[in-house]
Design an enzyme around this catalytic site. Structure first.
Site, PDB file in Angstrom:
ATOM      1  N   ASP A   1       0.816  -1.225   0.000  1.00  0.00           N
ATOM      2  CA  ASP A   1       0.000   0.000   0.000  1.00  0.00           C
ATOM      3  C   ASP A   1       0.847   1.272   0.000  1.00  0.00           C
ATOM      4  O   ASP A   1       0.317   2.379   0.119  1.00  0.00           O
ATOM      5  CB  ASP A   1      -0.945   0.009   1.208  1.00  0.00           C
ATOM      6  CG  ASP A   1      -0.192  -0.014   2.525  1.00  0.00           C
ATOM      7  OD1 ASP A   1       1.059  -0.080   2.500  1.00  0.00           O
ATOM      8  OD2 ASP A   1      -0.840   0.034   3.583  1.00  0.00           O
ATOM      9  N   GLY A   2       2.162   1.140  -0.100  1.00  0.00           N
ATOM     10  CA  GLY A   2       3.024   2.327  -0.183  1.00  0.00           C
ATOM     11  C   GLY A   2       3.642   2.709   1.149  1.00  0.00           C
ATOM     12  O   GLY A   2       4.549   3.565   1.196  1.00  0.00           O
ATOM     13  N   GLU A   3       3.191   2.104   2.252  1.00  0.00           N
ATOM     14  CA  GLU A   3       3.813   2.428   3.548  1.00  0.00           C
ATOM     15  C   GLU A   3       5.259   1.932   3.549  1.00  0.00           C
ATOM     16  O   GLU A   3       5.611   0.995   2.824  1.00  0.00           O
ATOM     17  CB  GLU A   3       3.015   1.758   4.685  1.00  0.00           C
ATOM     18  CG  GLU A   3       1.667   2.419   4.897  1.00  0.00           C
ATOM     19  CD  GLU A   3       0.844   1.744   5.986  1.00  0.00           C
ATOM     20  OE1 GLU A   3       1.272   0.704   6.516  1.00  0.00           O
ATOM     21  OE2 GLU A   3      -0.258   2.256   6.275  1.00  0.00           O
TER      22      GLU A   3
ATOM     23  N   HIS B   1      19.157  26.432   5.589  1.00  0.00           N
ATOM     24  CA  HIS B   1      18.645  27.651   4.949  1.00  0.00           C
ATOM     25  C   HIS B   1      18.759  28.843   5.898  1.00  0.00           C
ATOM     26  O   HIS B   1      19.055  29.957   5.475  1.00  0.00           O
ATOM     27  CB  HIS B   1      17.204  27.433   4.510  1.00  0.00           C
ATOM     28  CG  HIS B   1      16.607  28.637   3.886  1.00  0.00           C
ATOM     29  ND1 HIS B   1      17.088  29.173   2.714  1.00  0.00           N
ATOM     30  CD2 HIS B   1      15.596  29.443   4.291  1.00  0.00           C
ATOM     31  CE1 HIS B   1      16.379  30.252   2.412  1.00  0.00           C
ATOM     32  NE2 HIS B   1      15.478  30.433   3.351  1.00  0.00           N
TER      33      HIS B   1
ATOM     34  N   ASP C   1      20.542  37.937  -2.646  1.00  0.00           N
ATOM     35  CA  ASP C   1      19.584  38.675  -1.810  1.00  0.00           C
ATOM     36  C   ASP C   1      20.286  39.141  -0.543  1.00  0.00           C
ATOM     37  O   ASP C   1      21.411  38.724  -0.236  1.00  0.00           O
ATOM     38  CB  ASP C   1      18.335  37.833  -1.482  1.00  0.00           C
ATOM     39  CG  ASP C   1      18.680  36.483  -0.879  1.00  0.00           C
ATOM     40  OD1 ASP C   1      19.649  36.409  -0.109  1.00  0.00           O
ATOM     41  OD2 ASP C   1      17.995  35.498  -1.197  1.00  0.00           O
TER      42      ASP C   1
ATOM     43  N   LYS D   1      16.586  41.543  -4.046  1.00  0.00           N
ATOM     44  CA  LYS D   1      15.536  40.602  -4.484  1.00  0.00           C
ATOM     45  C   LYS D   1      14.345  40.678  -3.540  1.00  0.00           C
ATOM     46  O   LYS D   1      14.509  40.753  -2.331  1.00  0.00           O
ATOM     47  CB  LYS D   1      16.104  39.169  -4.461  1.00  0.00           C
ATOM     48  CG  LYS D   1      15.077  38.091  -4.729  1.00  0.00           C
ATOM     49  CD  LYS D   1      15.668  36.702  -4.592  1.00  0.00           C
ATOM     50  CE  LYS D   1      15.244  36.023  -3.313  1.00  0.00           C
ATOM     51  NZ  LYS D   1      15.743  34.663  -3.167  1.00  0.00           N
TER      52      LYS D   1
ATOM     53  N   ASP E   1      24.598  31.010  -3.458  1.00  0.00           N
ATOM     54  CA  ASP E   1      23.318  30.833  -2.753  1.00  0.00           C
ATOM     55  C   ASP E   1      23.333  29.498  -2.013  1.00  0.00           C
ATOM     56  O   ASP E   1      24.165  28.636  -2.297  1.00  0.00           O
ATOM     57  CB  ASP E   1      22.144  30.875  -3.750  1.00  0.00           C
ATOM     58  CG  ASP E   1      20.886  31.454  -3.116  1.00  0.00           C
ATOM     59  OD1 ASP E   1      20.828  31.558  -1.872  1.00  0.00           O
ATOM     60  OD2 ASP E   1      19.949  31.798  -3.861  1.00  0.00           O
TER      61      ASP E   1
HETATM   62  C1  R5P Z   1      16.265  32.308  -0.521  1.00  0.00           C
HETATM   63  O1  R5P Z   1      16.169  32.877   0.526  1.00  0.00           O
HETATM   64  C2  R5P Z   1      17.225  31.188  -0.756  1.00  0.00           C
HETATM   65  O2  R5P Z   1      18.495  31.489  -0.314  1.00  0.00           O
HETATM   66  C3  R5P Z   1      17.252  30.812  -2.200  1.00  0.00           C
HETATM   67  O3  R5P Z   1      17.675  31.932  -2.943  1.00  0.00           O
HETATM   68  C4  R5P Z   1      15.913  30.400  -2.691  1.00  0.00           C
HETATM   69  O4  R5P Z   1      15.306  29.523  -1.797  1.00  0.00           O
HETATM   70  C5  R5P Z   1      16.021  29.778  -4.046  1.00  0.00           C
HETATM   71  O5  R5P Z   1      14.736  29.512  -4.513  1.00  0.00           O
HETATM   72  P1  R5P Z   1      14.396  29.636  -6.028  1.00  0.00           P
HETATM   73  O6  R5P Z   1      15.455  28.906  -6.800  1.00  0.00           O
HETATM   74  O7  R5P Z   1      13.034  29.006  -6.135  1.00  0.00           O
HETATM   75  O8  R5P Z   1      14.365  31.089  -6.373  1.00  0.00           O
END
Ligand code: R5P
Length: 324
Positions: A46-48, A139, A178, A201, A227
């Site tokens: 069943d996927g479990e 993150h 960003d 950004k 990033d």
């Molecule tokens: C943003 O705060 C993260 O550092 C990444 O820039 C972001 O999560 C990347 O997401 P996407 O590729 O969807 O723009």
């Protein structure tokens, strides 16, 4: 495998994994000269998820390496069920090793009636029975505080910065896509002895990004955008475009976690990017492989292996980053 890195299996360290990133786990095992633990992580009709560990683990120091990448919910459930299994099998200590920690972007209530899923995942891992966590390039570093058990937070920085150092790049500027990424971009710019620039950004939705101006001088220079992850590719590709508009020359991109979902691969293929460097915290899907030589995968297996060795032998992990 260097003899000095060998950990005798009589020390009772054991490595196990689910299905999320077996290639990386095999490399970690090679670094440590330890065979991958004998367990099957399959599915019931069943996927479990059906887990069975096929060796004695009583009193062992268990490391479960599992990136909670796509299929995210399956990868997470496999990890939780494995932890539960080892707890009930009387292992001495369980370390959950998440080279990529999924759900990390939901780390605060930035509007009403939304969950903090990164915290929920931390609770689940702890409640399942993990004694420690080892992870990489979260993150948001403060996710460490969502746990009340020890968390070791590794950076892919030594692996990525060495890659660019060996390329011997001149006339380059390091770019944060960003404002939130400035700290890590500054670390690279200091280490690589390059200038720093930042893209303004604004995120309007998961796939909706607006890019405004660039702080810093990029005209006539090559750029490396740094990033933590590439998900839909929106942030990176928009940043690359605005840098081109501002007169940048060749644009390189690097990110620790190649989530590469939605139309990321198509966007990256079309964007004015010379090369994308990512790590193997998440395996590249077949679609991403179509990027060919435009994408370069750097391995963090030695870094993870070394950290596991140090946790097992109670030696410092932070000193791994002293030279960087
Ligand atoms: C943003 O705060 C993260 O550092 C990444 O820039 C972001 O999560 C990347 O997401 P996407 O590729 O969807 O723009």
């Amino acid at each position: 495998m260097d003899e000095k890195n060998r950990i005798d299996t009589i020390n009772n360290i054991k490595i196990f994994t689910g299905n999320s990133n077996i290639a990386l786990v095999e490399k970690v095992c090679r670094y440590l000269s330890i065979p991958l633990g004998n367990a099957s992580v399959g599915r019931f009709p069943d996927g479990e998820i059906d887990v069975k560990v096929d060796e004695d683990v009583r009193g062992s120091d268990i490391f479960i390496i599992q990136s909670t990448c796509a299929p995210v919910n399956d990868s997470l459930a496999e990890l939780l069920i494995l932890i539960d299994c080892f707890k009930r099998a009387s292992s001495a200590r369980i370390t959950a090793v998440l080279p990529y920690y999924g759900y990390a972007r939901k780390d605060r209530k930035d509007e009403g009636r939304v969950p903090i899923t990164a915290k929920l995942v931390a609770n689940l891992i702890t409640e399942a029975g993990a004694d420690r966590v080892l992870t990489m390039d979260l993150h948001a570093a403060q996710i460490q505080g969502f746990f009340d058990i020890p968390v070791d937070h590794l950076l892919a920085f030594p692996v990525i910065s060495e890659y660019y150092k060996e390329k011997d790049l001149s006339d380059f500027v390091v770019v944060s896509p960003d404002v939130g990424g400035i700290k890590i971009a500054r670390q690279y710019s200091n280490h690589l002895n390059m200038r720093l620039a930042v893209v303004d950004k604004r995120r309007m939705g998961p796939e909706d990004i607006e890019v405004g101006f660039v702080i810093g001088d990029v005209e006539g220079r090559n750029a490396i955008i740094i990033d933590d992850m590439i998900a839909t590719g929106g942030s990176i590709c928009q940043a690359a475009r605005v840098l081109k508009e501002k007169g940048a020359k060749d644009i390189y991109v690097c990110a620790t976690h190649p989530v590469l979902c939605g139309s990321a691969v198509e966007k990256l293929a079309e964007a004015p990017i010379k090369e994308i460097a990512v790590t193997d915290t998440i395996p590249l899907n077949n679609h991403a492989k179509s990027l060919g030589t435009k994408i370069k995968v750097l391995s963090v297996s030695r870094l993870l292996g070394e950290a596991i060795k140090r946790i097992h032998t109670n030696t410092s992990i932070s000193s791994m980053f002293n030279d960087h």
